[in-house]
Design an enzyme around this catalytic site. Structure first.
Site, PDB file in Angstrom:
ATOM      1  N   GLU A 280       0.844  -1.191   0.000  1.00  0.00           N
ATOM      2  CA  GLU A 280       0.000   0.000   0.000  1.00  0.00           C
ATOM      3  C   GLU A 280       0.884   1.247   0.000  1.00  0.00           C
ATOM      4  O   GLU A 280       0.705   2.152  -0.819  1.00  0.00           O
ATOM      5  CB  GLU A 280      -0.900  -0.011   1.236  1.00  0.00           C
ATOM      6  CG  GLU A 280      -1.777   1.216   1.372  1.00  0.00           C
ATOM      7  CD  GLU A 280      -2.549   1.238   2.676  1.00  0.00           C
ATOM      8  OE1 GLU A 280      -3.437   2.098   2.811  1.00  0.00           O
ATOM      9  OE2 GLU A 280      -2.255   0.423   3.571  1.00  0.00           O
ATOM     10  N   HIS A 281       1.816   1.305   0.929  1.00  0.00           N
ATOM     11  CA  HIS A 281       2.777   2.400   1.015  1.00  0.00           C
ATOM     12  C   HIS A 281       4.169   1.850   0.724  1.00  0.00           C
ATOM     13  O   HIS A 281       4.568   0.838   1.305  1.00  0.00           O
ATOM     14  CB  HIS A 281       2.801   3.014   2.417  1.00  0.00           C
ATOM     15  CG  HIS A 281       1.452   3.372   2.950  1.00  0.00           C
ATOM     16  ND1 HIS A 281       0.775   2.583   3.869  1.00  0.00           N
ATOM     17  CD2 HIS A 281       0.656   4.436   2.703  1.00  0.00           C
ATOM     18  CE1 HIS A 281      -0.373   3.145   4.162  1.00  0.00           C
ATOM     19  NE2 HIS A 281      -0.480   4.270   3.471  1.00  0.00           N
TER      20      HIS A 281
END
Length: 425
Positions: free
Chosen positions: A319-320
């Site tokens: 996600e990050h």
């Protein structure tokens, strides 16, 4: 290729997903049958809320007035950045018109959905930023009606700062609701709202399951799991910075994986050594959440080369994705699977979570392999149109009829061939 796991994930047994599905299914069925009465009952039983469901204009103004001015200015700062980035995204969404062949004109239009429902988490933490990310983006996209909900606190309701953020961003209707009942109320247009075309925003496993079950009846931003984060670092990175960037993301929750992929063994060992004390320095419940996530879900992976590190990062599709390494342009060009990318030691995922501008509602659980995060595009339909003159219609009819008959679709063929002769009145 030499990829070595210095720490591997050892997750505890996950909550039985079938139980969550069954509970959410029953709740949605009850709300579908009993409407607002069922929603009020769930709000009372699950959140201890017996007050008004609709936040009145008077209550909205009062909540905003209670927010300290310094905090208001911080929220305004974040809102301005998020709005500015969303407006830049919208500018990339062009409409077009082309003469595909002589006499045949076709085009593309961008039309915002007519209503959106924005869910703002408010359980363990008060997610002011989620209000900013979802409502602002919908507003910039041109959505005419936006409903926002957030879990209440007994005797208080939605925290004042979240109400201020919702109001600042332009929410048309605010409901004192969380959980499955909040999602259902938005989807069905209860309490004076409009049935939503799309539901967006992060939430717990019950919220995620409710969105999944309603998908099709309404649109959703994405299927979301626990937040996750991966740091790529080389010998130039600071172990202190790396460990804080990892632990700050682990505090999201016990199921939130964090990963370190590094080409420097010394850095890896120092991060492993420092992590427990960094976790211990956090307040509760942050420390417990981060400790469990680190112990059970975190991994530290040592690679020989930066290419190996990039391969691992792409495989995880986090996600990050944060890079603290030399030659940031190389990483920007090379990496291909992430929700949002944070380049350089001066940049941190925390900026993206709160204030920097790009949206923090992002694909989790490896979904970054095939989709991006929330943007103005999610609130907008790309639709096409076409028209043609008699000459173009004649040629299209001949070719369409022949293809249709090869396919066995006689009705299509005859519909096309009607255009070969004067149209009946």
């Amino acid at each position: 290729m030499a990829i070595t796991y210095l720490k591997t994930a050892d997750p505890r047994p996950l909550v039985e997903n079938k139980d969550i599905r069954d509970i959410v299914h029953i709740m949605l069925a009850n709300i579908d049958r009993e409407g607002e009465a069922a929603v009020r009952d769930y709000a009372h039983k699950l959140d201890g809320w017996t007050g008004d469901i609709v936040l009145s204009d008077e209550a909205r103004r009062a909540a905003c007035a209670r927010v300290p001015e310094d905090l208001k200015n911080d929220i305004r700062f974040a809102h301005a950045n998020i709005q500015r980035f969303a407006e830049a995204q919208k500018a990339t969404m062009g409409e077009c018109e082309i003469e595909v062949m002589p006499g045949l004109i076709a085009g593309q239009k961008q039309i915002p959905v007519s209503s959106a429902g924005c869910y703002v988490p408010g359980g363990r933490y008060s997610h002011i930023a989620s209000a900013l990310m979802t409502i602002t983006t919908a507003k910039v996209a041109g959505v005419p009606h936006i409903t926002a909900v957030s879990p209440t606190r007994p005797g208080i309701g939605i925290p004042d700062a979240i109400v201020f953020a919702m109001d600042l961003c332009g929410a048309d209707l605010i409901l004192n609701l969380g959980g499955v009942q909040g999602i259902a109320a938005m989807a069905k247009g209860l309490f004076g709202g409009r049935p939503t075309d799309i539901l967006v925003g992060p939430g717990n496993s019950y919220v995620a399951e409710a969105k999944r079950m309603l998908f099709g009846e309404v649109g959703i931003d994405m299927f979301a799991g626990p937040t996750d984060s991966l740091v790529v670092a080389d010998h130039t990175a600071s172990a202190v910075t790396v460990v804080w960037d990892l632990i700050s993301q682990a505090e999201h929750g016990m199921d939130s994986p964090v990963w370190l992929v590094t080409t420097d063994r010394t850095l890896a060992m120092e991060v492993l050594a420092r992590a427990p004390s960094v976790i211990d320095s956090l307040p509760e419940p942050n420390a417990t959440a981060a400790r469990t996530a680190w112990n059970e879900r975190a991994e530290v992976i040592l690679c020989d080369t930066r290419e190996e590190a990039a391969v691992v990062a792409d495989r995880y599709a986090p996600e990050h994705l944060q890079v603290q390494a030399d030659d940031l342009d190389w990483w920007l060009d090379r990496l291909s699977a992430y929700g949002s990318l944070f380049l350089g030691k001066e940049t941190t995922v925390a900026f993206g979570d709160k204030t920097s501008g790009p949206n923090h509602v992002l694909p989790t659980s490896g979904a970054a392999r095939y989709t991006g995060g929330l943007s103005v595009h999610k609130f907008t339909k790309t639709v096409t149109w076409q028209r043609c003159n008699a000459a173009a219609s004649h040629e299209l009819a001949l070719r369409t009829a022949r293809i249709s008959r090869v396919e066995g679709m006689e009705g299509h063929a005859r519909s096309a061939e009607l255009r070969l002769r004067p149209q009946p009145v």
